[in-house]
Design a protein around this motif. Structure first.
Motif, mmCIF file in Angstrom:
data_model
loop_
_atom_site.group_PDB
_atom_site.id
_atom_site.type_symbol
_atom_site.label_atom_id
_atom_site.label_comp_id
_atom_site.label_asym_id
_atom_site.label_seq_id
_atom_site.Cartn_x
_atom_site.Cartn_y
_atom_site.Cartn_z
ATOM 1 N N ILE B 112 58.349 86.984 104.153
ATOM 2 C CA ILE B 112 58.247 87.004 102.765
ATOM 3 C C ILE B 112 57.483 88.524 102.619
ATOM 4 O O ILE B 112 57.563 89.228 101.598
ATOM 5 N N GLY B 113 56.542 88.547 103.353
ATOM 6 C CA GLY B 113 56.039 90.052 103.493
ATOM 7 C C GLY B 113 56.811 91.061 103.834
ATOM 8 O O GLY B 113 56.582 92.185 103.004
ATOM 9 N N LEU B 114 57.866 90.920 104.392
ATOM 10 C CA LEU B 114 58.803 91.982 104.765
ATOM 11 C C LEU B 114 59.578 92.333 103.375
ATOM 12 O O LEU B 114 59.757 93.170 103.090
ATOM 13 N N GLY B 115 59.834 91.141 102.758
ATOM 14 C CA GLY B 115 60.296 91.185 101.188
ATOM 15 C C GLY B 115 59.655 91.921 100.413
ATOM 16 O O GLY B 115 60.204 92.830 99.637
ATOM 17 N N LEU B 116 58.434 91.725 100.350
ATOM 18 C CA LEU B 116 57.413 92.164 99.306
ATOM 19 C C LEU B 116 57.476 93.657 99.793
ATOM 20 O O LEU B 116 57.282 94.720 98.918
ATOM 21 N N MET B 117 57.291 94.064 100.885
ATOM 22 C CA MET B 117 57.142 95.591 101.217
ATOM 23 C C MET B 117 58.424 96.241 100.675
ATOM 24 O O MET B 117 58.329 97.543 100.011
ATOM 25 N N ARG B 118 59.577 95.490 100.576
ATOM 26 C CA ARG B 118 60.798 96.249 100.058
ATOM 27 C C ARG B 118 60.838 96.024 98.542
ATOM 28 O O ARG B 118 61.174 97.295 97.927
ATOM 29 N N TRP B 119 60.398 95.341 97.870
ATOM 30 C CA TRP B 119 60.634 95.136 96.596
ATOM 31 C C TRP B 119 59.392 95.337 95.536
ATOM 32 O O TRP B 119 59.518 95.047 94.501
ATOM 33 N N THR B 120 58.522 95.410 96.194
ATOM 34 C CA THR B 120 57.185 95.340 95.388
ATOM 35 C C THR B 120 56.875 97.106 94.987
ATOM 36 O O THR B 120 57.115 97.828 95.699
ATOM 37 N N ARG B 121 56.383 97.309 93.863
ATOM 38 C CA ARG B 121 56.448 98.683 93.389
ATOM 39 C C ARG B 121 54.890 98.846 93.158
ATOM 40 O O ARG B 121 54.020 98.135 93.052
ATOM 41 N N ALA B 122 54.494 100.128 93.399
ATOM 42 C CA ALA B 122 53.062 100.699 93.183
ATOM 43 C C ALA B 122 52.856 100.378 91.901
ATOM 44 O O ALA B 122 53.570 100.311 90.881
#
Lengths: 131, 835
Positions: B112-122
């Motif tokens: 899920i962390g990998l997903g967050l890296m991809r989809w979370t914005r600054a």
């Protein structure tokens, strides 16, 4: 203070006290067989005494076994339902019910299933080098 | 079986250590990246985060490999698997224990962390990953297995038997000792449900970390509004996973664990329910925050508390603190202090950040009116939270109960029921008002007008079910009304929305599901009836009147809830079914010695008969004198209106086996008298083609055949085998035996050779003792046969459970609603990212 806040505080206090009162009422204490004689519903923890006879009787429709409580008293326990799964594996039992004439009549029974190592008998193992 | 050296275990521990160290360093980089908004540090942090996961995967693969290669010198492999375990259960043994389940949890969390890296914005990206990493640091520390003198940090899945039990005599005698077989997985866990239920639960746990991380990031970066957009789909996803896991757990308990129902308020069940409730409360406040920029405080606090609840319940179930009150909590692995610190840090950091920023947090300018979507949704969230609190309170009895006495027991079940029922009634009514107000503005008058038809239909449904179901309890009537109101009112909204835009129905659909669930729960639990024959019912009625006394003169208060059936003797139960026990099959396929009983049901007034097949199987038990304990698998007939739930409480077969085991035990005693056993041998004489019936068996002597001379001694004059068919009435099983009879000469003397043939399933031994050519007949000696024919019987516990299907339907509707909502909110977030 605003009346709304006062009302809110009163509601929270009332709710919490009612909840805690109710919780206190529905919690009892773990005891041993000796003290259980004086109680109408006692929770007694202990261990199964496997050296004595046990089993389900078709005639009385009851499961009977002997249990040793934490003070070391061994008493006969009668449970009006079939033997629960995993009974033999449980390293701790809690019986809930009442004492009558030196026999404990359990309405409920909880079993605690152990890490298996505790009950494993080392003599059962065969040395790998010999096999 | 090649055994791997101790190097492998050291390598395993090293990989976990690497994973831990990379996690630690990535935290530093994430911290700096978040503090200075530094892109470069964030990238380094991401690489380290990736490496951490890589090492965890390597460690997991090593553990799986050890399990599949049966390396029993490793304690984890020894304790949870055995040689005879099917490969699919070897997989589930990977997470069958505490250590492996932590690894699985970390793995999902990492994905899920990998997903967050991809989809979370600054600016949320770096702080969110920082907090995710922080939770993983604690989880990895649980399986480190580092030793500092007497202290150990974590329980390593790679510790060997010698490390686990250094004081055991067999280890002291031989430190290189390796067991030939493991102790195996608990039979109850050998179930397909075990393969999917725990992983789904951990996906839910891992996802529920995300709203916590977003809330912390929001507090850190002082951006209190925008975080709910990306956090919402994750929270919905966490809820869907937890809900599905809870459902599967309930179904598993119901159909294979013989718990007798789908819910028992057991601490471990509560542990999965409370985070779900608080998470759902969070979803409610997040939705109104997104729509109208209010409720930031409550969204933050619910997001924090939902994860705190997960960690707290993890502490309760894994620290051993619940060992007396739960049927299935874990034993303490020495992680008590570590878990306690984990919990305190998560709670402390979460609440600390919240109160630190509290003064800055936005407050609404004016209070919302009672009849507004904000107020209704918020009240709903508070209700969910209160229900969660009540359940936490009850589950915490080993800690909170200390206020009342020194050795507290868990609360009675009624504590949970008494509190959840009124809360559920209020929630049910709120759902309708909330859903109406959510999509359109109403005042009291227009709302009342809009609700006329739904109320009318609700009243009719309630009235009908009261009359048909024979409901006498006024409280139940109110509850039914609230439940039906939730169904009808929310369906109304679903219908209206479906016409406009189907994507919007998610929320209303979950509320319909909630109503259906409420109705199902009441119907299936309050109206559960045992299936009994008339005699037992009369007896129970007398018990209830207090007219029955036991031999000691005490009044009996316990009713009988079992039914005895003799082979092929039908009984009428509940004036509705004719039930017949038609025997059983013995098989060795899945579990050696398993009996599958055939119980036939036929409606009294005709209709097609149906069968139920409950099972009983022996398990090896090291603690019993005879080494065998019996376990049961219930069978359930699922119907549209009601289920029949049934298991075998005892049978003639099990009784006989127990007696045989006892007899064998006695034979092992040195002083035992062997003549007794020999007396039990009896001789049958029969002609070719004839049939004899003895002791529950039918023996058919088919023919002679010439024995194969290779296996006979030299100088054999006669060598024949008898083909005998053995038919067991009760089980319907047929066996073919071919005992040998031979005469041979040695040094002028004639000897008889008739080796015994064992039929181990029924503990019979056959010997072909003589041939009588003049009458074309033979003599068989059989040991272990009962002199008199024993009647075959079975004792069953059967219950009729109405409307269980409604409970499942309600759960499915909830799942469907959450799924629709996930797509809607996820789709919107994706669009935003692309802009």
């Amino acid at each position: 203070m605003k009346p709304k806040v006062v009302l809110g505080i009163i509601a929270i206090v009332a709710f919490t006290s009612l909840l805690m009162f109710n919780l206190g009422e529905s919690i009892s204490t773990y005891t041993d067989f000796e003290t259980a004689t004086e109680m109408s519903s006692a929770h007694v923890p202990g261990t199964w005494d496997s050296s004595k006879e046990y089993g389900f009787s078709k005639e009385t429709l009851q499961f009977t076994f002997y249990m040793k409580d934490e003070s070391g008293n061994v008493k006969k326990v009668i449970y009006p339902r079939p033997k629960p799964n995993n009974f033999e594996e449980a390293d701790r039992l809690v019986v809930i019910g009442e004492m009558r004439n030196d026999v404990f009549y359990a309405n409920e029974m909880l079993m605690k299933c152990p890490s298996k190592y505790n009950s494993a008998d080392p003599s059962d193992y065969v040395k790998a080098s010999e096999s | 079986m090649a055994e791997v050296g101790p190097v492998f275990g050291i390598l395993g521990k090293l990989t976990i250590t690497f994973s831990f160290l990379f996690c630690l360093i990535s935290l530093i980089y994430y911290y700096l990246a978040a503090k200075n908004e530094d892109e470069k540090k964030l990238r380094i942090g991401n690489w380290l985060f990736g490496l951490k996961g890589f090492f965890m995967i390597v460690a997991s693969a090593m553990l799986v490999w050890l399990i599949f290669k049966h390396q029993f010198q490793y304690y984890y492999v020894f304790n949870y698997t055995s040689l005879d375990l099917a490969p699919k259960y070897l997989w589930s043994a990977f997470y069958g224990g505490q250590e492996g389940s932590f690894m699985l949890w970390i793995f999902f969390s990492w994905l899920i962390g990998l997903g967050l890296m991809r989809w979370t914005r600054a600016p949320y990206k770096a702080p969110v990953l920082f907090f995710l990493g922080l939770t993983q640091l604690f989880l990895i520390s649980m399986i480190l297995g580092w030793r500092f003198g007497d202290m150990t940090l974590g329980a390593s899945p790679f510790r060997t038997i010698a490390e686990e039990m250094p004081n055991a005599p067999f280890i002291q005698a031989n430190p290189d000792f390796i067991p030939v077989d493991g102790t195996g997985l608990n039979d109850l866990l050998k179930s397909p449900w075990m393969m999917i239920h725990p992983p789904l639960l951990f996906v839910g746990f891992a996802m529920m970390t995300i709203p916590y991380c977003f809330a912390m990031a929001a507090l850190w970066k002082r951006k209190y509004n925008e975080w709910v957009g990306p956090a919402l789909p994750w929270t919905l996803g966490a809820n869907l996973s937890l809900l599905t896991a809870i459902f599967l757990g309930g179904y598993w308990a119901y159909v294979t664990l013989s718990f007798g129902g789908f819910w028992a308020w057991d601490p471990v069940e509560n542990a999965s329910l409370v985070p779900w409730l608080i998470g759902t409360a969070g979803i409610h406040t997040m939705i109104i925050q997104r729509k109208s920029s209010v409720a930031q405080k409550s969204s933050l606090i619910f997001a924090i508390l939902a994860y705190v609840a997960i960690v707290y319940e993890t502490f309760l179930t894994r620290s051993g603190i619940l060992s007396d009150s739960s049927v299935h909590s874990f034993v303490d692995l020495g992680l008590y202090n570590q878990l306690l610190i984990f919990m305190l840090v998560v709670t402390g950091v979460g609440l600390g950040m919240f109160f630190w920023r509290y003064k800055e947090l936005p407050s609404p300018d004016k209070e919302s009116k009672i009849l507004s979507r904000e107020f209704m949704t918020f009240t709903g969230a508070v209700m969910l939270f209160v229900l969660g609190l009540v359940i936490i309170l009850g589950t915490s009895s080993p800690i909170i109960g200390l206020l009342f006495n020194d050795n507290p027991t868990p609360p009675e079940i009624s504590f949970y029921n008494d509190w959840s029922m009124p809360i559920a009634i209020i929630m049910a009514i709120l759902t309708v008002l909330g859903q109406y107000l959510f999509w359109k503005k109403y005042d009291a008058e227009t709302l009342a007008t809009a609700l006329i038809y739904p109320l009318l239909i609700t009243s009719l449904l309630t009235l009908a079910s009261i009359i048909i179901g024979g409901v006498r309890n006024a409280y139940y009537m109110l509850y039914l009304f609230a439940g039906f109101f939730a169904i009808v009112g929310n369906s109304w909204v679903v219908g209206r929305l479906a016409i406009q835009n189907t994507k919007l129905i998610g929320g209303s659909l979950t509320h319909v599901g909630f109503g259906v669930l409420l109705i199902g729960i009441l119907a299936s639990t309050a109206y559960n009836r045992p299936l009994l024959d008339q005699n037992t019912e009369d007896y129970n009625a007398a018990v209830k009147r207090g007219e029955v006394q036991d031999p000691q003169g005490f009044t009996i208060s316990q009713t009988i809830e079992m039914l005895e059936l003799n082979l092929d003797e039908p009984k009428v139960i509940n004036d509705q079914y004719i039930v017949t026990y038609e025997g059983y099959d013995l098989s060795n396929q899945n579990r050696p010695g398993q009996q599958t009983y055939r119980i036939r049901f036929q409606e009294v007034d005709g209709g097609r008969p149906f069968y139920l097949y409950p099972e009983v199987y022996p398990m090896l038990a090291t603690s019993t004198p005879g080494n065998v304990s019996w376990s049961v698998d219930p069978d359930v007939r699922t119907g549209l209106l009601s289920d029949i739930y049934l298991y075998v409480a005892g049978s003639a077969f099990v009784d006989q086996r127990n007696k045989q085991i006892e007899r064998q035990q006695e034979l092992l005693q040195p002083a035992s008298d062997e003549t007794e056993d020999q007396l039990q041998a009896q001789t049958i004489e029969f002609e070719r083609g004839s049939i004899k019936e003895v002791g529950g068996f039918r023996f058919t002597f088919n023919d002679f055949i010439q024995a194969d001379s290779v296996n006979l001694p030299t100088n054999t004059s006669i060598g024949v085998r008898a083909q005998v068919e053995v038919f067991h009435f009760a089980s319907g099983q047929t066996y073919l035996i071919e005992p040998l009879f031979a005469l041979f000469e040695e040094e002028g003397q004639t000897f008889v050779l008739s080796p015994p043939v064992n039929l181990s399933t029924h503990d019979l031994v056959f010997q072909f003792t003589s041939v009588k050519p003049e009458s074309n007949s033979i003599e068989l000696s059989i040991t272990g046969l009962d002199e008199e024919y024993q009647e075959d019987w079975v004792l069953i516990v059967a219950e009729k459970k109405p409307f269980i299907s409604v409970v499942w339907t309600g759960t499915f509707l909830l799942m469907a609603g959450f799924t629709v909502s996930i797509f809607r909110h996820w789709g919107r977030e994706r669009k935003k990212s692309e802009e």
